[in-house]
Enzyme design. Structure first.
Site, short mmCIF file in Angstrom:
data_model
loop_
_atom_site.label_atom_id
_atom_site.label_comp_id
_atom_site.label_asym_id
_atom_site.label_seq_id
_atom_site.Cartn_x
_atom_site.Cartn_y
_atom_site.Cartn_z
CG ASN A 183 -1.69 64.57 7.34
OD1 ASN A 183 -0.52 64.35 7.63
ND2 ASN A 183 -2.67 63.75 7.72
CB ILE A 184 -2.63 70.45 9.65
CG1 ILE A 184 -1.12 70.61 9.39
CG2 ILE A 184 -3.03 71.05 10.99
CD1 ILE A 184 -0.69 72.03 9.11
CD GLU A 185 -6.32 63.75 10.53
OE1 GLU A 185 -6.20 62.90 9.64
OE2 GLU A 185 -6.58 63.44 11.71
CB CYS A 189 -3.95 67.40 1.72
SG CYS A 189 -5.60 66.68 1.66
CD GLU A 222 -0.91 65.51 -1.04
OE1 GLU A 222 -1.24 65.85 0.12
OE2 GLU A 222 -1.32 64.46 -1.57
CB CYS A 237 -7.30 64.19 -2.05
SG CYS A 237 -7.16 65.95 -1.69
CB CYS A 290 -4.00 67.72 -3.32
SG CYS A 290 -4.10 67.99 -1.55
#
Length: 135
Positions: free
Chosen positions: A38-40, A49, A51, A82, A85
């Protein structure tokens, strides 16, 4: 093997806002593994996300037929893809095996069809111009 790859991807997660680090590893039909984390982003809508990073990594590398996905989350959370995804994964395989793991020992297996039983797919849409997105 898939779990270890997902745990390895988790080490690169960028989650300064939620503090929830996630790794994913996607196995294609040729036995190749594609990782994601994940990369916020401070603009939360731009966050992605693990995935989907894994799926997009696979597509960039010419793979669109998948057998299994492992999602690993740090801590005591229950890892599960989620809704966004799930829909992206449904584009490629309703029967995808999904392995859900956390770093404290939780492990569960399911399928994408069980998580998203009535996914909107290309077939339901009428096929569009490309009736076989797998090729």
């Amino acid at each position: 093997m898939l779990i270890n790859n997902a745990k390895d991807a988790l080490t690169n997660a960028y989650a300064p806002y939620s503090g929830i680090r996630v790794g994913a590893a996607l196995l294609d039909e040729q036995g190749r593994i594609f990782k994601g984390c994940n990369i916020e982003n401070s603009s939360f809508g731009l966050t992605i996300c693990a995935e989907r990073v894994g799926v997009f990594n696979a597509i960039v590398n010419g793979s669109k037929r998948f057998k299994a996905l492992c999602v690993v989350v740090e801590g005591n959370l229950k890892p599960t893809p989620c809704g966004a995804c799930r829909q992206v994964l449904a584009e490629f395989s309703q029967e995808l095996e999904i392995i859900e793991v956390n770093t404290l020992g939780y492990e569960s297996e399911t399928t994408l069809g069980e998580l998203l039983p009535d996914a909107f797919t290309l077939e339901q849409k009428g096929g569009g111009q490309n009736k076989n997105p797998q090729k």
